[in-house]
Design a protein around this motif. Structure first.
Motif, PDB file in Angstrom:
ATOM      1  N   LEU A 225       0.925  -1.086  -0.121  1.00 55.43           N
ATOM      2  CA  LEU A 225       0.021   0.212  -0.146  1.00 55.43           C
ATOM      3  C   LEU A 225       1.000   1.237  -0.117  1.00 55.43           C
ATOM      4  CD1 LEU A 225      -2.448  -1.269   2.906  1.00 55.43           C
ATOM      5  CD2 LEU A 225      -2.857  -1.372   0.225  1.00 55.43           C
ATOM      6  N   ILE A 226       0.496   2.189  -0.759  1.00 56.89           N
ATOM      7  CA  ILE A 226       1.257   3.629  -0.740  1.00 56.89           C
ATOM      8  C   ILE A 226      -0.021   4.481  -0.623  1.00 56.89           C
ATOM      9  CG2 ILE A 226       2.182   5.175  -2.286  1.00 56.89           C
ATOM     10  CD1 ILE A 226       4.138   3.058  -1.392  1.00 56.89           C
ATOM     11  N   ASP A 227       0.190   5.298   0.423  1.00 54.64           N
ATOM     12  CA  ASP A 227      -0.988   6.307   0.829  1.00 54.64           C
ATOM     13  C   ASP A 227      -2.262   5.580   0.984  1.00 54.64           C
ATOM     14  OD1 ASP A 227       1.043   8.194   1.061  1.00 54.64           O
ATOM     15  OD2 ASP A 227       0.665   8.681  -1.163  1.00 54.64           O
ATOM     16  N   GLY A 228      -2.327   4.433   1.351  1.00 49.71           N
ATOM     17  CA  GLY A 228      -3.669   3.559   1.422  1.00 49.71           C
ATOM     18  C   GLY A 228      -4.322   3.081   0.177  1.00 49.71           C
ATOM     19  N   MET A 229      -3.644   3.268  -0.687  1.00 47.18           N
ATOM     20  CA  MET A 229      -4.014   2.559  -2.040  1.00 47.18           C
ATOM     21  C   MET A 229      -2.962   1.617  -2.492  1.00 47.18           C
ATOM     22  SD  MET A 229      -6.771   4.175  -2.804  1.00 47.18           S
ATOM     23  CE  MET A 229      -6.954   4.194  -4.496  1.00 47.18           C
ATOM     24  N   LYS A 233       3.314   0.881  -8.594  1.00 47.06           N
ATOM     25  CA  LYS A 233       4.486   0.261  -9.100  1.00 47.06           C
ATOM     26  C   LYS A 233       4.128  -1.308  -9.421  1.00 47.06           C
ATOM     27  CE  LYS A 233       9.477  -1.121  -8.415  1.00 47.06           C
ATOM     28  NZ  LYS A 233      10.329  -0.892  -7.451  1.00 47.06           N
ATOM     29  N   VAL A 234       3.650  -1.798  -8.748  1.00 49.84           N
ATOM     30  CA  VAL A 234       3.090  -3.257  -8.770  1.00 49.84           C
ATOM     31  C   VAL A 234       2.070  -3.667  -9.687  1.00 49.84           C
ATOM     32  CG1 VAL A 234       2.680  -5.495  -7.476  1.00 49.84           C
ATOM     33  CG2 VAL A 234       4.276  -3.694  -6.220  1.00 49.84           C
ATOM     34  N   LEU A 235       1.266  -2.712  -9.485  1.00 49.40           N
ATOM     35  CA  LEU A 235       0.165  -2.688 -10.643  1.00 49.40           C
ATOM     36  C   LEU A 235       0.645  -2.746 -12.027  1.00 49.40           C
ATOM     37  CD1 LEU A 235      -2.594  -0.512  -8.893  1.00 49.40           C
ATOM     38  CD2 LEU A 235      -2.744  -3.031  -9.215  1.00 49.40           C
ATOM     39  N   LYS A 236       1.438  -1.892 -12.245  1.00 49.54           N
ATOM     40  CA  LYS A 236       2.152  -1.683 -13.574  1.00 49.54           C
ATOM     41  C   LYS A 236       3.054  -2.912 -14.045  1.00 49.54           C
ATOM     42  CE  LYS A 236       5.118   1.434 -16.162  1.00 49.54           C
ATOM     43  NZ  LYS A 236       5.957   2.550 -16.197  1.00 49.54           N
ATOM     44  N   ALA A 237       3.725  -3.404 -12.978  1.00 54.30           N
ATOM     45  CA  ALA A 237       4.408  -4.789 -13.265  1.00 54.30           C
ATOM     46  C   ALA A 237       3.608  -5.834 -13.600  1.00 54.30           C
ATOM     47  CB  ALA A 237       5.426  -5.202 -12.056  1.00 54.30           C
ATOM     48  N   GLU A 238       2.547  -5.768 -12.709  1.00 51.88           N
ATOM     49  CA  GLU A 238       1.447  -6.945 -13.149  1.00 51.88           C
ATOM     50  C   GLU A 238       0.500  -7.238 -14.401  1.00 51.88           C
ATOM     51  OE1 GLU A 238      -1.298  -9.625  -9.962  1.00 51.88           O
ATOM     52  OE2 GLU A 238      -1.907  -7.466 -10.493  1.00 51.88           O
ATOM     53  N   ALA A 239       0.633  -5.755 -14.938  1.00 52.47           N
ATOM     54  CA  ALA A 239      -0.253  -5.473 -16.142  1.00 52.47           C
ATOM     55  C   ALA A 239      -0.055  -6.550 -16.966  1.00 52.47           C
ATOM     56  CB  ALA A 239       0.133  -4.291 -16.697  1.00 52.47           C
ATOM     57  N   GLY A 240      -1.523  -7.142 -17.469  1.00 54.54           N
ATOM     58  CA  GLY A 240      -1.587  -8.241 -18.345  1.00 54.54           C
ATOM     59  C   GLY A 240      -1.769  -9.720 -17.657  1.00 54.54           C
ATOM     60  N   GLU A 241      -1.253  -9.787 -16.697  1.00 54.27           N
ATOM     61  CA  GLU A 241      -1.318 -11.144 -15.799  1.00 54.27           C
ATOM     62  C   GLU A 241      -2.996 -11.487 -15.620  1.00 54.27           C
ATOM     63  OE1 GLU A 241      -0.583 -14.599 -14.398  1.00 54.27           O
ATOM     64  OE2 GLU A 241       0.984 -13.307 -15.414  1.00 54.27           O
ATOM     65  N   SER A 256       3.019 -10.546 -18.934  1.00 52.62           N
ATOM     66  CA  SER A 256       3.312 -10.374 -17.524  1.00 52.62           C
ATOM     67  C   SER A 256       4.989 -10.233 -17.285  1.00 52.62           C
ATOM     68  CB  SER A 256       2.904 -11.262 -16.418  1.00 52.62           C
ATOM     69  OG  SER A 256       3.165 -10.875 -15.114  1.00 52.62           O
ATOM     70  N   ARG A 257       5.683  -9.421 -16.474  1.00 51.55           N
ATOM     71  CA  ARG A 257       6.497  -9.287 -15.982  1.00 51.55           C
ATOM     72  C   ARG A 257       7.092 -10.172 -14.720  1.00 51.55           C
ATOM     73  NH1 ARG A 257       7.327  -3.064 -15.060  1.00 51.55           N
ATOM     74  NH2 ARG A 257       9.296  -3.892 -13.962  1.00 51.55           N
ATOM     75  N   MET A 258       6.096 -10.777 -14.229  1.00 49.21           N
ATOM     76  CA  MET A 258       6.272 -11.492 -12.878  1.00 49.21           C
ATOM     77  C   MET A 258       6.352 -12.707 -12.929  1.00 49.21           C
ATOM     78  SD  MET A 258       3.376  -9.417 -10.529  1.00 49.21           S
ATOM     79  CE  MET A 258       3.709  -7.684  -9.854  1.00 49.21           C
ATOM     80  N   PHE A 259       7.154 -13.348 -12.183  1.00 47.60           N
ATOM     81  CA  PHE A 259       7.302 -14.909 -11.962  1.00 47.60           C
ATOM     82  C   PHE A 259       7.296 -15.008 -10.300  1.00 47.60           C
ATOM     83  CE2 PHE A 259      11.710 -13.544 -12.067  1.00 47.60           C
ATOM     84  CZ  PHE A 259      12.313 -14.388 -10.894  1.00 47.60           C
ATOM     85  N   PRO A 260       6.841 -16.378  -9.875  1.00 46.97           N
ATOM     86  CA  PRO A 260       6.651 -16.549  -8.375  1.00 46.97           C
ATOM     87  C   PRO A 260       8.371 -16.809  -7.892  1.00 46.97           C
ATOM     88  CG  PRO A 260       6.009 -18.329  -9.550  1.00 46.97           C
ATOM     89  CD  PRO A 260       6.277 -17.304 -10.694  1.00 46.97           C
ATOM     90  N   PRO A 261       8.558 -16.125  -6.883  1.00 50.63           N
ATOM     91  CA  PRO A 261      10.083 -16.612  -6.233  1.00 50.63           C
ATOM     92  C   PRO A 261       9.981 -17.821  -5.635  1.00 50.63           C
ATOM     93  CG  PRO A 261       9.259 -14.297  -5.400  1.00 50.63           C
ATOM     94  CD  PRO A 261       7.931 -15.096  -6.108  1.00 50.63           C
ATOM     95  N   SER A 262      11.036 -18.486  -5.589  1.00 50.84           N
ATOM     96  CA  SER A 262      11.165 -19.850  -4.958  1.00 50.84           C
ATOM     97  C   SER A 262      11.285 -19.445  -3.515  1.00 50.84           C
ATOM     98  CB  SER A 262      12.610 -20.585  -5.362  1.00 50.84           C
ATOM     99  OG  SER A 262      13.518 -19.970  -4.841  1.00 50.84           O
ATOM    100  N   VAL A 434      -4.238 -14.973  -7.709  1.00 48.07           N
ATOM    101  CA  VAL A 434      -4.913 -13.959  -6.942  1.00 48.07           C
ATOM    102  C   VAL A 434      -4.215 -12.585  -7.422  1.00 48.07           C
ATOM    103  CG1 VAL A 434      -5.310 -12.869  -4.684  1.00 48.07           C
ATOM    104  CG2 VAL A 434      -5.386 -15.546  -5.335  1.00 48.07           C
ATOM    105  N   ALA A 435      -5.172 -11.649  -8.095  1.00 47.24           N
ATOM    106  CA  ALA A 435      -4.338 -10.642  -8.286  1.00 47.24           C
ATOM    107  C   ALA A 435      -4.108  -9.644  -7.365  1.00 47.24           C
ATOM    108  CB  ALA A 435      -5.752  -9.637  -8.956  1.00 47.24           C
ATOM    109  N   PHE A 436      -3.009  -8.867  -7.607  1.00 44.15           N
ATOM    110  CA  PHE A 436      -2.480  -7.701  -6.465  1.00 44.15           C
ATOM    111  C   PHE A 436      -3.445  -7.095  -5.927  1.00 44.15           C
ATOM    112  CE2 PHE A 436      -0.601  -3.688  -5.713  1.00 44.15           C
ATOM    113  CZ  PHE A 436       0.107  -3.993  -4.628  1.00 44.15           C
ATOM    114  N   ASP A 437      -4.586  -6.416  -6.646  1.00 43.22           N
ATOM    115  CA  ASP A 437      -5.489  -5.654  -6.257  1.00 43.22           C
ATOM    116  C   ASP A 437      -6.303  -6.434  -5.069  1.00 43.22           C
ATOM    117  OD1 ASP A 437      -6.642  -7.029  -8.022  1.00 43.22           O
ATOM    118  OD2 ASP A 437      -7.899  -5.235  -8.708  1.00 43.22           O
TER     119      ASP A 437
END
Length: 789
Positions: A225-229, A233-241, A256-262, A434-437
């Motif tokens: 959360l940034i300022d309660g929202m 930055k994470v929303l942008k990285a997740e775009a498309g997922e 998507s730019r993301m992958f699950p960390p081990s 599960v979406a970041f939002d």
């Protein structure tokens, strides 16, 4: 001690209060003062506050009042480990002679003025009308939010309803949004009860999100959360997922730019960011074990040489009651290697001795990371600097569900050690389901409504019929929180029914096909396990008995044994190719269809529960497999691909979309049926269920209760005759499950030994206890010296 003031600035100190608080070297918080005021005024109190905020001080204040009055105080906890810990805590202040412990495993100084016990023990004392209750002044009900637990929740309500009204309650709960409603119910049932709510955590919580970035191959740890929202930055990285809907409609999805960390990568991140010690929640026993083993195998060491020596001393002291053979069967060498590295698993499948070792080492700061199931979130006091949630969804037995805000709060309540950490960290690991939002929404939520799970059980019915008249029984049942909430919530339920009915109608309209009958197509051709009727499959397994030959999807198999587990029925099945499988409803697409019953002459013995087959004898299994083959059963006909393609709906270009809409409509209509049933039962819902239970099952039109399971007899017999633990464990029986089952058996045998009318039966039961109570079972039934601290 300095004088303190309440939230209004009015002095709230008295000589009695000064004595009760003399042992604390800090001034109480305002919410604690409010609770003291309520207790001093003769009221009961419901305290809803975060983990670690100081609810225990209020509980001990109430117990001190009982001591001063010359009467008794009981402290109840939901689990034995927490009872053991609280016993040692109270002994440290009051001395061993003034504190007792009463659980299924231990009975120590039970006539002491302060008695610690599990909640079930107090419930049983009430039903037995124990004279120990005659001088009872205060009862502390710890973790009272457990009353919403489907399996154990009713016990808390039974205690609240049936305790004498003169007994004062100190009910301790996690933060709930309807504390006033619960307090109003308590006031109705027991007399004046004040709700005291503290929403502020003692240690600030910082919500974090971890993901792998494909563009840099780094593991990113960002604030949720940034300022309660939600963090942009994470929303942008997740775009498309999160573009499932667009893909279904033929749209183009961004990569998507993301992958699950081990999990090993995550430990590196935690160590690099100084976030150890940590609890790493994984909703799978096997994955907890695999994660701890993988970290140890990688060579990861989080302890110093001095810490490893201290760990070895503690471990050796705790396992003195176990034989070398038992330790070998339990994987002791691998366990030692893990804890000496500062890594451990913790779950219900472990034997209590190993769990207690992990708890003791973690509290001392020797184990740096624990891979644990969610049961640790309601366990003993084990705070950490950080809590990691591996996935924001978990399998319920039928489908995956996103964690509720209440569950998230419970898990993250362990993050941040009061007096050590200025900030606690809750880290959620990215996964594609599960979406970041959604994660951000759960982290922001402050809604945790406590709802009753009260239901009439056979045990409750027997006790009430034995001790109360029918009129008294109905009156007591109508005092339950379930009845209170059902009566108040009818309007809300009806409003939800209307809303969900509109949604179902909209989906039905979407599912309509101009080409043909979509429901006929679904019945005949849809084989997606997600479409199956799990309840029908479960019911079909429940009807099976040893000797039945049934179709399990497309294969005929012989039922060897059935057993009921927490998540449903498990059936041991032998197939014609001699394959032996343990099947549950989750592994089948169709309901089991019984074809015939196979005579078991010569390959089984008859016990009280029916025929028992020796599943360990290969000659028996070979003979039974031959009998299955000789039946020459024909496979039930299945629709062909040609028939499917010829169905009118196959021509519909939007068929997949319409099938999904129909599936969603079915799910909503099932929900509507449940809501309508709730509304219909709103008037005297609990007492009507009681009436159903006390009548004969068959005459009431209920499904007959299944016979006791005989499938564990062979295991118990081997253990009672001195069999080795290693020979009894298999893929379906973990050490922890074995010990738990043996302890339940011992508890039953002790009841038989105490109450059986025949002296020979009592003697036999006592002898059986002595045969079973050995080795790892005996070790698990002995309270650790010094508790877990």
């Amino acid at each position: 001690m300095a004088a303190f003031k309440d939230g209004r600035g009015v002095t709230a100190e008295s000589e009695a209060r000064k004595r009760r608080l003399a042992r604390y070297d800090f001034a109480p918080d305002p919410f604690q003062v409010q609770a003291f005021d309520a207790l001093d005024a003769g009221e009961s109190v419901l305290v809803a506050a975060p983990t670690g905020s100081g609810k225990t001080v209020i509980a001990e204040y109430g117990l001190e009042m009982a001591i001063e009055s010359g009467m008794r105080g009981f402290y109840t906890a939901p689990i034995k480990a927490l009872s053991n810990q609280k016993y040692h805590d109270l002994c440290g202040h009051y001395g061993n002679d003034r504190v007792g412990l009463l659980t299924g495993d231990n009975a120590i100084n039970v006539d002491a003025p302060l008695l610690v016990m599990t909640t079930e023990v107090l419930r049983n004392m009430i039903y037995a009308r124990s004279p120990a209750l005659d001088s009872l002044h205060v009862v502390v009900l710890d973790e009272v939010h457990f009353l919403q637990d489907a399996y154990r929740g009713p016990v808390w309500e039974e205690v609240i309803i049936h305790l004498e009204p003169t007994v004062r309650l100190v009910a301790l709960s996690a933060t709930v949004s309807n504390a006033d409603e619960i307090a109003e119910w308590l006031t109705t049932v027991r007399g004046p009860t004040r709700a005291v709510v503290e929403g502020r955590r003692p240690v600030e919580l910082r919500n974090m999100y971890a993901y792998g970035d494909k563009t840099t191959h780094d593991i990113v740890l960002a604030e949720t959360l940034i300022d309660g929202m939600p963090n942009p930055k994470v929303l942008k990285a997740e775009a498309g997922e999160r573009s499932f809907d667009r893909r279904r409609r033929g749209g183009k999805a961004q990569r998507s730019r993301m992958f699950p960390p081990s999990r090993l990568d995550m430990l590196d991140v935690l160590r690099d960011n100084d976030l150890l010690p940590a609890i790493y929640f994984i909703f799978s026993r096997n994955q907890c074990d695999e994660s701890a083993a993988a970290c140890a195998k990688s060579g990861l060491v989080l302890t110093s040489a001095a810490e490893r020596e201290e760990i070895r001393d503690i471990v050796d002291a705790r396992v003195v009651g176990l034989s070398d053979d038992d330790l070998a069967a339990l994987g002791f060498t691998a366990f030692c290697a893990q804890v000496e590295s500062g890594i451990a698993a913790h779950h219900a499948g472990m034997v209590p001795t190993f769990k207690e070792i992990v708890e003791a080492l973690f509290v001392r700061g020797l184990v740096k990371v624990v891979f644990a199931t969610e049961t640790l979130a309601v366990g003993i006091n084990m705070p950490a600097r950080a809590v990691v949630i591996d996935k924001m969804s978990k399998f319920t037995g039928e489908h995956h569900e996103t964690l509720k805000a209440s569950e998230y709060t419970q898990l993250t309540g362990r993050a941040g050690r009061r007096g050590i950490d200025s900030i606690g960290h809750a880290v959620v690991v990215w996964n594609p389901y599960v979406a970041f939002d959604q994660v951000a929404s759960v982290a922001l939520s402050r809604t945790f409504r406590l709802s009753s799970a009260f239901r009439t059980t056979y045990n409750m019915a027997v006790n009430l019929v034995r001790t109360h008249s029918p009129q008294e029984t109905r009156h007591l049942l109508n005092l339950s929180l379930a009845q209170y909430q059902a009566s108040r919530g009818v309007v809300e339920v009806q409003a939800r029914i209307t809303k969900r009915r509109k949604e179902a109608d909209r989906l039905r309209a979407q599912a309509h096909s101009e080409f043909g009958d979509i429901d006929d197509y679904r019945r005949r051709f849809v084989r997606d396990p997600g479409e199956r009727d799990r309840s029908a499959i479960e019911a079909s397994l429940m009807r099976l008995r040893p000797g039945d030959v049934a179709w399990f999807d497309d294969k005929p198999g012989l039922v060897l044994s059935t057993s009921v587990r927490a998540k449903g029925v498990k059936v041991k099945v032998l197939f014609g190719n001699r394959a032996l499988r343990a099947l549950t409803a989750d592994e089948l697409v169709h309901a089991a269809a019984t074809e015939t019953h196979l005579p078991l002459d010569g390959v089984s013995v008859t016990g009280h529960q029916g025929q028992i087959i020796d599943q360990g004898d290969p000659r028996v299994l070979r003979e039974l497999a031959h009998r299955i083959v000789r039946l020459k059963l024909e496979r039930p006909p299945r629709p062909t691909q040609s028939e499917r393609e010829q169905h009118p709906c196959a021509k519909d270009p939007d068929l997949k979309f319409k099938l999904n809409a129909a599936k969603s409509a079915d799910r909503i209509e099932r929900e509507i049926s449940q809501l309508e049933a709730r509304a219909d039962r709103a008037a005297e819902v609990v007492s009507r269920r009681f009436d159903d239970v006390i009548r004969d099952e068959t005459s009431a039109g209920l499904t007959p209760h299944r016979a006791p399971d005989a499938g564990y007899i062979a295991t118990v017999t081997m253990w009672a005759h001195g069999g080795e633990l290693a020979d009894l464990l298999d893929d379906n029986t973990t050490p922890g499950d074995f010990v738990r089952t043996m302890k339940q058996l011992i508890d039953l045998l002790r009841q038989v030994a105490s109450h059986a009318p025949n002296p020979a039966t009592r003697t036999t039961a006592e002898a059986a206890v002595n045969r079973v109570l050995r080795g790892v079972v005996l070790s698990a039934s002995t309270m650790p010296i010094g508790g877990v601290a």
